[in-house]
Enzyme design. Structure first.
Site, mmCIF file in Angstrom:
data_model
loop_
_atom_site.group_PDB
_atom_site.id
_atom_site.type_symbol
_atom_site.label_atom_id
_atom_site.label_comp_id
_atom_site.label_asym_id
_atom_site.label_seq_id
_atom_site.Cartn_x
_atom_site.Cartn_y
_atom_site.Cartn_z
ATOM 1 N N ARG A 54 0.947 -1.049 0.219
ATOM 2 C CA ARG A 54 0.020 0.035 0.183
ATOM 3 C C ARG A 54 0.518 1.215 -0.352
ATOM 4 O O ARG A 54 1.917 1.404 0.045
ATOM 5 C CB ARG A 54 -1.228 -0.216 1.293
ATOM 6 C CG ARG A 54 -0.412 -1.148 2.516
ATOM 7 C CD ARG A 54 0.263 -0.103 2.991
ATOM 8 N NE ARG A 54 0.325 1.528 3.910
ATOM 9 C CZ ARG A 54 0.717 2.663 3.518
ATOM 10 N NH1 ARG A 54 2.255 1.676 3.433
ATOM 11 N NH2 ARG A 54 0.458 3.647 3.704
ATOM 12 N N GLY A 55 0.072 3.381 -0.272
ATOM 13 C CA GLY A 55 1.010 3.879 -0.724
ATOM 14 C C GLY A 55 0.945 3.440 -1.789
ATOM 15 O O GLY A 55 1.458 2.934 -2.588
ATOM 16 N N ALA A 56 1.084 5.171 -2.306
ATOM 17 C CA ALA A 56 0.994 5.465 -3.490
ATOM 18 C C ALA A 56 2.257 4.816 -4.525
ATOM 19 O O ALA A 56 2.267 4.046 -5.683
ATOM 20 C CB ALA A 56 0.346 6.284 -3.626
ATOM 21 N N ARG A 96 -7.262 -0.989 -7.303
ATOM 22 C CA ARG A 96 -7.547 0.186 -6.493
ATOM 23 C C ARG A 96 -7.886 1.872 -7.018
ATOM 24 O O ARG A 96 -7.322 1.798 -7.870
ATOM 25 C CB ARG A 96 -6.418 0.486 -4.956
ATOM 26 C CG ARG A 96 -6.525 -0.610 -4.188
ATOM 27 C CD ARG A 96 -5.557 -0.201 -2.856
ATOM 28 N NE ARG A 96 -6.156 0.508 -1.742
ATOM 29 C CZ ARG A 96 -5.121 1.544 -0.929
ATOM 30 N NH1 ARG A 96 -4.364 0.626 -0.508
ATOM 31 N NH2 ARG A 96 -5.990 2.116 -0.163
ATOM 32 N N GLN A 205 -2.271 2.025 10.107
ATOM 33 C CA GLN A 205 -1.076 2.401 9.025
ATOM 34 C C GLN A 205 -0.113 3.280 9.586
ATOM 35 O O GLN A 205 0.981 3.528 10.004
ATOM 36 C CB GLN A 205 -0.602 3.781 7.677
ATOM 37 C CG GLN A 205 -2.013 2.818 6.768
ATOM 38 C CD GLN A 205 -3.379 2.235 6.597
ATOM 39 O OE1 GLN A 205 -4.118 3.058 7.726
ATOM 40 N NE2 GLN A 205 -3.922 2.644 5.327
ATOM 41 N N ASP A 246 -1.994 10.775 -2.776
ATOM 42 C CA ASP A 246 -1.994 9.533 -3.690
ATOM 43 C C ASP A 246 -3.078 10.247 -4.759
ATOM 44 O O ASP A 246 -2.504 9.708 -6.414
ATOM 45 C CB ASP A 246 -3.911 8.789 -3.093
ATOM 46 C CG ASP A 246 -3.423 8.500 -1.685
ATOM 47 O OD1 ASP A 246 -2.522 9.213 -0.648
ATOM 48 O OD2 ASP A 246 -2.610 6.885 -2.083
ATOM 49 N N ASN A 256 -5.826 12.669 0.000
ATOM 50 C CA ASN A 256 -5.079 11.380 0.295
ATOM 51 C C ASN A 256 -5.641 10.560 1.940
ATOM 52 O O ASN A 256 -7.057 10.536 1.734
ATOM 53 C CB ASN A 256 -4.176 12.566 1.606
ATOM 54 C CG ASN A 256 -2.594 11.768 2.343
ATOM 55 O OD1 ASN A 256 -2.513 10.520 1.537
ATOM 56 N ND2 ASN A 256 -2.408 11.874 2.985
ATOM 57 N N LYS A 257 -5.505 10.159 2.620
ATOM 58 C CA LYS A 257 -5.713 9.037 4.003
ATOM 59 C C LYS A 257 -6.809 10.019 4.335
ATOM 60 O O LYS A 257 -6.571 10.729 4.830
ATOM 61 C CB LYS A 257 -5.138 8.416 4.326
ATOM 62 C CG LYS A 257 -5.650 7.942 5.410
ATOM 63 C CD LYS A 257 -6.213 6.370 5.000
ATOM 64 C CE LYS A 257 -5.771 5.759 4.042
ATOM 65 N NZ LYS A 257 -6.291 4.432 3.545
HETATM 66 C C1 LIG Z 1 3.634 8.216 -0.070
HETATM 67 S S1 LIG Z 1 2.095 7.319 0.829
HETATM 68 C C2 LIG Z 1 1.221 8.588 0.318
HETATM 69 C C3 LIG Z 1 -0.045 8.052 0.651
HETATM 70 O O1 LIG Z 1 -0.278 6.905 -0.322
HETATM 71 C C4 LIG Z 1 -0.598 7.889 2.337
HETATM 72 O O2 LIG Z 1 -0.577 8.953 2.295
HETATM 73 C C5 LIG Z 1 -1.662 6.895 1.949
HETATM 74 O O3 LIG Z 1 -2.534 7.305 1.685
HETATM 75 C C6 LIG Z 1 -1.682 5.721 2.032
HETATM 76 O O4 LIG Z 1 -2.844 4.787 1.801
HETATM 77 P P1 LIG Z 1 -3.442 3.440 2.116
HETATM 78 O O5 LIG Z 1 -4.320 3.108 2.231
HETATM 79 O O6 LIG Z 1 -2.475 2.523 2.829
HETATM 80 O O7 LIG Z 1 -2.427 3.140 1.113
#
Ligand SMILES: CSC[C@@H](O)[C@@H](O)C(=O)COP(=O)(O)O
Length: 358
Positions: A54-56, A96, A205, A246, A256-257
Site C-alpha cells: 500500500r502507499g501510492a 484500487r 498505518q 494519493d 490522501n488518507k
Molecule cells: C507516500 S504514501 C502517500 C499516500 O499513499 C498515503 O498517505 C496513503 O494515504 C496511503 O493509503 P493506503 O490506503 O495505506 O494505501
C-alpha cells in the site's frame, strides 16, 4: 544528510529479484515480517487490493513489475500476447481507484511497449522500465527530503513538533519516504523534537507502520488517536502537519488518507503550517479539481470489526478511505520538481513544465 537518509532504506517493502516480485506483507507488520513472492500479474493485483502492499508510490512500482510478470507469462503462452497483456493491465487498473501512481506506472509501461523497435526484446525493455520507475522514486524521495527540510528551515529552524498521518515512509515508496522522508531529514538536521503519529483508523498505518519505522531509527514518536489531532495542535506546540498524497489535481487539491482534510482545517484554525510531499507521479493534470477524484470505499467490516471480531453494533458502516483537502488549506506541495507554495492552477501548471531537480 544524504547518507543518513539512505540508511533508512534498510526497511523496504518491494524487492525485484530472480524474476519474481517480493512484497513485505504490510497487513501483519510490525508483529511479523513475512515476504510473499509473486510471479503473476493477477497475484500482484490481489496484493494491491488486499493491502499487502500500500502507499501510492509503492502501488505504482508493484504494478510496473506486475506488467513484466504478465509479459513473461503471456509471451510464453504464444498467440496474441499483447491482447492478453492488456487484460492483465485492466485487472491491475481495477485493483484500487484513488492513487494515480498506479495508472501513471501502468501507462508508462504501455508507452514503453508502444515505442519498442521491431527487433527489440519486449520483456527486457519492460523490465528496464519497471526498474527505472522504482529507481526514480528513490531519487525523488531524496530531492523532496532536501526541499522539505529547506522549507521548514526557512520558516523556523529550531526543534519543533510535527504531526503526520498514515504511513508515507520506506514501506509506502521505493525509497525512504515522502512526508516521512522530510521528517527524517528534519530530524537529522536537529529540527524535530517529537513526531505525533495519528494511528490512522481503520488500517492503523500510523500505529503499525509509521511508529515502527520512526522508533526503529530512534526518532522520538508519540502515537495518538486520530481524534486527538486538534487537541495536540492546540497544546503541544505543533508547527507543521506533514502528509503524503494519493492524487493531486490540476488546481492543487489533494486526495490522501481519510482524516487528512480535517487535519488541514484544524491546522488552519491553529496557525499550524500544512505541507504535502509527493512525487510528480502523484499529480493528475487531467482532473481539474479534487471533486473529480474517485474515492475508494472499502468494506464496512473494516470499521465494524477489529482483528476479525465484531465490535460495532449491527448497522451499516460508511468507509471512505481517502478524502480531498482543498488547495486553499495547503501551505506547500513539495515534489521532486520543486515546491509550490499556496497552490493554484497556474502554479501547478508551471511546476509540471519543470524538469526534475535531480
Ligand atoms: C507516500 S504514501 C502517500 C499516500 O499513499 C498515503 O498517505 C496513503 O494515504 C496511503 O493509503 P493506503 O490506503 O495505506 O494505501
Amino acid at each position: 544528510m544524504r547518507d543518513r537518509l539512505l540508511a533508512a532504506e534498510k526497511v523496504k517493502a518491494i524487492d525485484w529479484r530472480d524474476g519474481a516480485l517480493y512484497l513485505l506483507d504490510q497487513r501483519i507488520l510490525p508483529f511479523e515480517e513475512t515476504w510473499i513472492a509473486y510471479t503473476s500479474a493477477a497475484g500482484v493485483a490481489e496484493a494491491i487490493r488486499s493491502m499487502v502492499v500500500r502507499g501510492a508510490p509503492a502501488i505504482g512500482i508493484s504494478a510496473a513489475y506486475a506488467m513484466v510478470l504478465s509479459a513473461r507469462a503471456r509471451i510464453a503462452e504464444g498467440g496474441d500476447w499483447q491482447a492478453a497483456w492488456e487484460e492483465d493491465y485492466a485487472l491491475l487498473a481495477d485493483s484500487r481507484p484513488t492513487a494515480v501512481n498506479l495508472f501513471w506506472a501502468l501507462s508508462r509501461m504501455r508507452d514503453r511497449l508502444d515505442r519498442l523497435k521491431e527487433d527489440a526484446d519486449p520483456l527486457a525493455a519492460l523490465e528496464v522500465e519497471a526498474i527505472a520507475i522504482h529507481e526514480s522514486d528513490r531519487e525523488a524521495n531524496l530531492t523532496m527530503a532536501q526541499l522539505g527540510v529547506d522549507l521548514i528551515r526557512k520558516h523556523q529552524g529550531n526543534a519543533q513538533a510535527i504531526l503526520t498521518h498514515c504511513n508515507t515512509g520506506a514501506l509506502a515508496t521505493g525509497g525512504f519516504g515522502t512526508a516521512l522522508g522530510v521528517i527524517r531529514g528534519a530530524f537529522i538536521e536537529g529540527m524535530v523534537e517529537r513526531v505525533y503519529a495519528d494511528e490512522t483508523r481503520p488500517w492503523l498505518q500510523g500505529s503499525r507502520l509509521t511508529a515502527w519505522e520512526l522508533a526503529n531509527e530512534g526518532i522520538p514518536v508519540t502515537l495518538n488517536a486520530d481524534s486527538a489531532a486538534a487537541h495536540i495542535m492546540k497544546t503541544k506546540g505543533v508547527t507543521w502537519v506533514i502528509v503524503g498524497a494519493d492524487r493531486i489535481t490540476a488546481n492543487g487539491d489533494v486526495a490522501n488518507k481519510i482524516g487528512t482534510y480535517q487535519l488541514a482545517v484544524n491546522a488552519m484554525h491553529h496557525g499550524v503550517r500544512f505541507m504535502v510531499v509527493a512525487p510528480s507521479s502523484t499529480i493528475d493534470m487531467n482532473l481539474a479539481s479534487g471533486d473529480e477524484i474517485p474515492i475508494e470505499e472499502r468494506d464496512g467490516r473494516e470499521l465494524l470489526e477489529v482483528g476479525g471480531k465484531r465490535v460495532g453494533a449491527d448497522v451499516d458502516a460508511f468507509n471512505p478511505v481517502f478524502d480531498v483537502t482543498p488547495a486553499d488549506l495547503i501551505d506547500a506541495i513539495v515534489t521532486e520538481k520543486g515546491i509550490v507554495e499556496r497552490p493554484d492552477t497556474a502554479k501547478m501548471a508551471q511546476l509540471m513544465c519543470r524538469k526534475r531537480l535531480h
